[in-house]
Structure formats: C-alpha cells, structure tokens
Design an enzyme around this catalytic site. Structure first.
Site, PDB file in Angstrom:
ATOM      1  N   HIS A  13     -12.588  -6.861 -16.336  1.00 14.98           N
ATOM      2  CA  HIS A  13     -12.726  -8.270 -16.760  1.00 14.98           C
ATOM      3  C   HIS A  13     -13.460  -9.027 -15.657  1.00 14.98           C
ATOM      4  O   HIS A  13     -12.873  -9.371 -14.630  1.00 14.98           O
ATOM      5  CB  HIS A  13     -11.345  -8.902 -17.005  1.00 14.98           C
ATOM      6  CG  HIS A  13     -11.422 -10.340 -17.435  1.00 14.98           C
ATOM      7  ND1 HIS A  13     -10.769 -10.809 -18.556  1.00 14.98           N
ATOM      8  CD2 HIS A  13     -12.059 -11.412 -16.917  1.00 14.98           C
ATOM      9  CE1 HIS A  13     -11.008 -12.102 -18.705  1.00 14.98           C
ATOM     10  NE2 HIS A  13     -11.788 -12.494 -17.708  1.00 14.98           N
ATOM     11  N   HIS A  15     -16.742 -12.119 -14.858  1.00 17.44           N
ATOM     12  CA  HIS A  15     -17.761 -13.076 -15.292  1.00 17.44           C
ATOM     13  C   HIS A  15     -18.963 -12.921 -14.371  1.00 17.44           C
ATOM     14  O   HIS A  15     -18.844 -13.171 -13.169  1.00 17.44           O
ATOM     15  CB  HIS A  15     -17.227 -14.508 -15.206  1.00 17.44           C
ATOM     16  CG  HIS A  15     -16.013 -14.713 -16.068  1.00 17.44           C
ATOM     17  ND1 HIS A  15     -16.097 -15.153 -17.370  1.00 17.44           N
ATOM     18  CD2 HIS A  15     -14.705 -14.495 -15.832  1.00 17.44           C
ATOM     19  CE1 HIS A  15     -14.877 -15.220 -17.890  1.00 17.44           C
ATOM     20  NE2 HIS A  15     -14.014 -14.812 -16.976  1.00 17.44           N
ATOM     21  N   LEU A  16     -20.094 -12.504 -14.941  1.00 15.41           N
ATOM     22  CA  LEU A  16     -21.289 -12.327 -14.110  1.00 15.41           C
ATOM     23  C   LEU A  16     -22.263 -13.488 -14.269  1.00 15.41           C
ATOM     24  O   LEU A  16     -23.200 -13.616 -13.493  1.00 15.41           O
ATOM     25  CB  LEU A  16     -21.984 -11.008 -14.455  1.00 15.41           C
ATOM     26  CG  LEU A  16     -21.183  -9.732 -14.136  1.00 15.41           C
ATOM     27  CD1 LEU A  16     -21.985  -8.489 -14.530  1.00 15.41           C
ATOM     28  CD2 LEU A  16     -20.799  -9.659 -12.662  1.00 15.41           C
ATOM     29  N   ARG A  17     -22.066 -14.324 -15.304  1.00 13.56           N
ATOM     30  CA  ARG A  17     -22.936 -15.500 -15.554  1.00 13.56           C
ATOM     31  C   ARG A  17     -24.372 -15.087 -15.849  1.00 13.56           C
ATOM     32  O   ARG A  17     -24.654 -13.952 -16.179  1.00 13.56           O
ATOM     33  CB  ARG A  17     -22.898 -16.489 -14.371  1.00 13.56           C
ATOM     34  CG  ARG A  17     -21.517 -16.832 -13.849  1.00 13.56           C
ATOM     35  CD  ARG A  17     -20.650 -17.522 -14.876  1.00 13.56           C
ATOM     36  NE  ARG A  17     -19.460 -18.100 -14.260  1.00 13.56           N
ATOM     37  CZ  ARG A  17     -18.297 -18.285 -14.868  1.00 13.56           C
ATOM     38  NH1 ARG A  17     -18.146 -17.939 -16.132  1.00 13.56           N
ATOM     39  NH2 ARG A  17     -17.280 -18.825 -14.229  1.00 13.56           N
ATOM     40  N   LYS A  99     -14.111 -10.483 -27.375  1.00 13.88           N
ATOM     41  CA  LYS A  99     -13.246 -11.404 -26.641  1.00 13.88           C
ATOM     42  C   LYS A  99     -12.791 -12.566 -27.519  1.00 13.88           C
ATOM     43  O   LYS A  99     -13.620 -13.225 -28.160  1.00 13.88           O
ATOM     44  CB  LYS A  99     -14.019 -11.948 -25.426  1.00 13.88           C
ATOM     45  CG  LYS A  99     -13.249 -12.942 -24.567  1.00 13.88           C
ATOM     46  CD  LYS A  99     -12.107 -12.275 -23.815  1.00 13.88           C
ATOM     47  CE  LYS A  99     -11.184 -13.294 -23.172  1.00 13.88           C
ATOM     48  NZ  LYS A  99     -11.397 -13.482 -21.764  1.00 13.88           N
ATOM     49  N   HIS A 136      -7.651 -14.052 -24.300  1.00 18.86           N
ATOM     50  CA  HIS A 136      -7.235 -15.070 -23.334  1.00 18.86           C
ATOM     51  C   HIS A 136      -5.947 -15.661 -23.897  1.00 18.86           C
ATOM     52  O   HIS A 136      -5.983 -16.410 -24.873  1.00 18.86           O
ATOM     53  CB  HIS A 136      -8.308 -16.149 -23.148  1.00 18.86           C
ATOM     54  CG  HIS A 136      -7.920 -17.158 -22.099  1.00 18.86           C
ATOM     55  ND1 HIS A 136      -8.482 -17.188 -20.847  1.00 18.86           N
ATOM     56  CD2 HIS A 136      -6.972 -18.130 -22.109  1.00 18.86           C
ATOM     57  CE1 HIS A 136      -7.902 -18.146 -20.131  1.00 18.86           C
ATOM     58  NE2 HIS A 136      -6.985 -18.735 -20.873  1.00 18.86           N
ATOM     59  N   HIS A 174      -5.844 -10.910 -17.824  1.00 19.30           N
ATOM     60  CA  HIS A 174      -5.355 -11.645 -16.644  1.00 19.30           C
ATOM     61  C   HIS A 174      -3.953 -12.234 -16.846  1.00 19.30           C
ATOM     62  O   HIS A 174      -3.775 -13.442 -16.846  1.00 19.30           O
ATOM     63  CB  HIS A 174      -6.357 -12.723 -16.207  1.00 19.30           C
ATOM     64  CG  HIS A 174      -7.003 -13.529 -17.290  1.00 19.30           C
ATOM     65  ND1 HIS A 174      -6.288 -14.195 -18.233  1.00 19.30           N
ATOM     66  CD2 HIS A 174      -8.315 -13.754 -17.573  1.00 19.30           C
ATOM     67  CE1 HIS A 174      -7.122 -14.811 -19.038  1.00 19.30           C
ATOM     68  NE2 HIS A 174      -8.348 -14.558 -18.679  1.00 19.30           N
ATOM     69  N   ASP A 247     -11.231 -10.891 -13.072  1.00 26.27           N
ATOM     70  CA  ASP A 247     -11.511 -12.237 -13.573  1.00 26.27           C
ATOM     71  C   ASP A 247     -12.290 -13.030 -12.525  1.00 26.27           C
ATOM     72  O   ASP A 247     -12.150 -14.247 -12.431  1.00 26.27           O
ATOM     73  CB  ASP A 247     -10.228 -12.978 -13.983  1.00 26.27           C
ATOM     74  CG  ASP A 247     -10.533 -14.224 -14.810  1.00 26.27           C
ATOM     75  OD1 ASP A 247     -11.640 -14.296 -15.382  1.00 26.27           O
ATOM     76  OD2 ASP A 247      -9.677 -15.123 -14.869  1.00 26.27           O
ATOM     77  N   HIS A 251     -18.343 -20.248  -9.830  1.00 27.18           N
ATOM     78  CA  HIS A 251     -18.864 -21.579 -10.144  1.00 27.18           C
ATOM     79  C   HIS A 251     -19.508 -22.084  -8.858  1.00 27.18           C
ATOM     80  O   HIS A 251     -19.099 -21.677  -7.768  1.00 27.18           O
ATOM     81  CB  HIS A 251     -17.734 -22.535 -10.532  1.00 27.18           C
ATOM     82  CG  HIS A 251     -17.060 -22.201 -11.823  1.00 27.18           C
ATOM     83  ND1 HIS A 251     -17.548 -22.592 -13.052  1.00 27.18           N
ATOM     84  CD2 HIS A 251     -15.932 -21.503 -12.087  1.00 27.18           C
ATOM     85  CE1 HIS A 251     -16.741 -22.158 -14.008  1.00 27.18           C
ATOM     86  NE2 HIS A 251     -15.753 -21.488 -13.457  1.00 27.18           N
ATOM     87  N   ALA A 263     -12.440 -24.237 -13.549  1.00 28.74           N
ATOM     88  CA  ALA A 263     -11.459 -23.164 -13.361  1.00 28.74           C
ATOM     89  C   ALA A 263     -12.187 -21.861 -13.077  1.00 28.74           C
ATOM     90  O   ALA A 263     -13.125 -21.507 -13.781  1.00 28.74           O
ATOM     91  CB  ALA A 263     -10.613 -23.016 -14.621  1.00 28.74           C
TER      92      ALA A 263
HETATM   93  C1  NCD Z   1     -13.164 -18.247 -16.402  1.00 28.31           C
HETATM   94  C2  NCD Z   1     -14.601 -18.755 -16.290  1.00 28.31           C
HETATM   95  O1  NCD Z   1     -14.885 -19.555 -15.384  1.00 28.31           O
HETATM   96  O2  NCD Z   1     -15.447 -18.332 -17.072  1.00 28.31           O
HETATM   97  N1  NCD Z   1     -12.324 -19.097 -15.605  1.00 28.31           N
HETATM   98  C3  NCD Z   1     -11.099 -18.794 -15.112  1.00 28.31           C
HETATM   99  O3  NCD Z   1     -10.445 -19.673 -14.548  1.00 28.31           O
HETATM  100  N2  NCD Z   1     -10.589 -17.586 -15.204  1.00 28.31           N
HETATM  101  C4  NCD Z   1     -12.744 -18.190 -17.824  1.00 28.31           C
HETATM  102  C5  NCD Z   1     -11.460 -17.425 -18.040  1.00 28.31           C
HETATM  103  O4  NCD Z   1     -11.410 -16.200 -17.867  1.00 28.31           O
HETATM  104  O5  NCD Z   1     -10.454 -18.054 -18.369  1.00 28.31           O
HETATM  105 ZN    ZN Z   2     -12.034 -14.513 -17.317  1.00 24.87          ZN
END
Ligand code: NCD
Ligand code: ZN
Length: 347
Positions: A13, A15-17, A99, A136, A174, A247, A251, A263
């Site tokens: 899990h 996030h690579l953006r 997802k 989620h 998560h 996770d 940002h 978040a």
């Molecule tokens: C994640 C995100 O920034 O994409 N943020 C996070 O707090 N985990 C989204 C997510 O997995 O809830």
């Molecule tokens: Zn996530």
C-alpha cells in the site's frame, strides 16, 4: 541481533503520486521494495485499465536506471465503475486490486463510493474474479468521533458486506485499532490487513503533545497506546493475515504545514528501517521477514522475491527535507533525527 538478511520486501500500500512528486518519491520505494501496490487516488483518479497502464508507464519512467521495480496497479472504485471494467481489470496482468474509498474519508476520496453497501453487482464481480478489494475502513459521519471511525466501519460496513460476499478477497488497509485486529482474525483466509510502520511506532501523543505535529497527521489518525500495542502483537505474530503496507503518502511541506494540513506521512525513505525498529522493540526481528516479504505475496498469489536485503543496526541520519521539482520540499518522517537501522540490498 545486529544484522539480519531477509527476502526483499514489497509494499502492499503506497502512494507514489504523479509529476514532480512521483519523480521525488518513487525512487525511495523502488530502492527497497521489489514490488508495490500503487494507490489510484490521483486527481483525477485512476478508474480504468487504460488509465492504470498509462500511470504504470509514468511510474516506470521515474524509477532510476538499473533498479528493478514492478508497480502493481490498482483501480479506484467509483459509483460509475461498471462490472465490465472490473472484469477487464481482473483479466489484465498489470492490475492487482481495486480500491474502495468511502467518499470524503481521506485525501482525494471525493470520487469514492458514498454507500459501500449499494454496489453489490461490483462486489459480486470481484468475488467471482478473485481480484482483491482494498478498503479504506473509516465511516464518514460527522456524528462519529474521528478516533472511532474505523471501529464503526467494521460494524456498519465490513460485517454486512462480508456477510453478503463471504468469499470476497478483501484487505482492510492500514489498520489502526485493536478492533480491526480482532475483526480480521475472526474472518476466514480471504480477509487480511496491512499495517503501517508509523502506526506500529507511534500513538496519538506524537501528533498532539507539545504542539501540533502535522507530519504525524495521517488517516486513519494515530490512536491511543493500547491500540498500538495490539497492532504490534498482530504484526509480529507471524500470522499470514498481516503484512507490510507503508501507506507512505507524500505531500509538499506547504500542504502539510498549513492551517488545514493534508493527511499523510512520508515513510518510503526508511520503510524497512522503521518496521525493523518496531519489531526490535518487542524482540521479534525473527518474524520481520514473514510480515515484510512472505505474507503479502502469499495473499496476492505471487511468488516471494528472490533478492535479499540486509538490515544492519547502525545509526543513520534522516535528511531535513527531500527536494520536489524546482522549489518544493517533502518532509520525511523523522526528518533531522536518526534511524537505528540501515537497509541495503544484497548485490
Ligand atoms: C493518503 C493520501 O495522502 O493519499 N493519506 C493518508 O493519510 N494516509 C490517503 C489514505 O491512504 O488515506
Ligand atoms: Zn493510503
């Protein structure tokens, strides 16, 4: 134990953006992990096989030359998703999961599903094909306290959903509570969970004591110590239902350190080191490999990695920031502090 050699992990899990952030973040995941389940919550979200294949190409272009890394793609479920799209996803060798974001639950979830109990034809198709549904698990209800949203989701959504689709392959993503650990353990083998390093290492004091610490703000939010203890027991139990999912959610510094901070915690720079620290805390380093490198592939029906990675107990400084494009910065977890372990792929 001061040295440990384990199979190379996968991140189930992350996030690579996209764009400059993808270029900044992806090399960190690719450096440690052979594969990663890549979250589809881009703007706009990755909703079709074609979107996912194009995104996969952009990820591969961001991986440094000579590094072997396989992005395992996911689709973002919306209320417009069709059964045919899910069937096409299941048939694609590049798509490994779908997802489910409850609409409004977290970053870029507004295109998610308002009522997860109203998408039965889609869930029936996933149950048929065996493509995992990654959830989620938080309710979106202003009347429910943010610290209770995961526990409420289990009662209101997961239990009825799994009662209707008992063979659905489902990962509760998560997890952050004792309630989730107990729920996942009460289910058959088709239900599993990922656990982040930060939820194993920190409780909600990290977020709120001595001031607001925005880099510890993520969703689901950090919980009280008794929940962290339950997560540690689960992760270090060796039980095949629990596996690594960082996770890691980058940002920019400006978006985190703001009156309304985003978040997400960025941990990909030290994923394995942070997990090693958590396992070491409870004297369970011998079970690290099952969690990081064996249980995930088994659940997803893939072979474990052949490459090995070495962990050495050696202090390592975390940089104050990671540059993003020309002018932005990403603040890694533990910025300016030290890590107790160092991970290095065995050549
Ligand atoms: C994640 C995100 O920034 O994409 N943020 C996070 O707090 N985990 C989204 C997510 O997995 O809830
Ligand atoms: Zn996530």
């Amino acid at each position: 134990m001061n040295e440990l050699v384990i199979r190379q992990p996968d991140d189930w899990h992350v996030h690579l953006r996209d764009g400059a952030m993808l270029a900044a973040a992806a090399p960190f995941t690719a450096r440690q992990c052979a594969r990663a389940i890549v979250m589809p919550n881009l703007v706009p979200p990755v909703t079709t096989v074609a979107d996912a294949l194009a995104y996969r190409d952009r990820i591969l272009a961001a991986v440094p030359a000579g590094v072997s890394f396989e992005p395992l793609m996911t689709l973002y479920l919306t209320e417009q998703t069709s059964v045919a799209q899910l069937a096409a996803a299941a048939a694609s060798p590049y798509i490994h999961a779908v997802k489910l974001y409850p609409a409004g639950a977290t970053t870029n979830s507004d295109r998610g599903v308002r009522d997860p109990l109203s998408i039965d034809p889609l869930l029936a198709e996933l149950e048929r094909s065996g493509l995992p549904l990654l959830v989620h698990g938080e309710v979106v209800d202003s009347a429910v306290d943010i610290f209770d949203r995961e526990a409420q989701f289990i009662e209101r959504v997961l239990k009825p959903l799994l009662a209707r689709f008992p063979k659905l392959k489902l990962v509760m993503e998560h997890i952050t509570t004792k309630d989730a650990v107990e729920f996942v353990l009460s289910q058959p083998d088709n239900v599993a969970a990922t656990i982040t390093a930060h939820h194993l290492l920190y409780n909600r004091n990290a977020l709120l004591v001595g001031g607001v610490h925005p880099h510890y703000y993520c969703l689901p939010v950090l919980k009280r110590e008794s929940h962290r203890q339950a997560l540690l027991v689960a992760a270090t139990s060796g039980h095949p239902k629990f596996f690594m999912g960082t996770d890691s959610a980058p940002h920019t510094q400006a978006n985190k350190e703001s009156a309304c901070g985003c978040a997400g915690a960025f941990t990909a720079h030290a994923a394995l080191e942070l997990y090693a620290e958590a396992f070491d805390q409870v004297g369970q380093l011998a079970r690290l490999e099952a969690f990081t490198s064996l249980n995930g592939p088994r659940f997803y029906g893939l072979a474990p990695n052949e490459a090995r990675i070495k962990l050495t107990r050696r202090a390592q400084a975390v940089p104050l920031f990671i540059p993003v494009g020309e002018s932005e910065r990403l603040i890694p977890l533990r910025a300016g502090e030290t890590l107790a372990w160092q991970a290095q792929l065995v050549p």
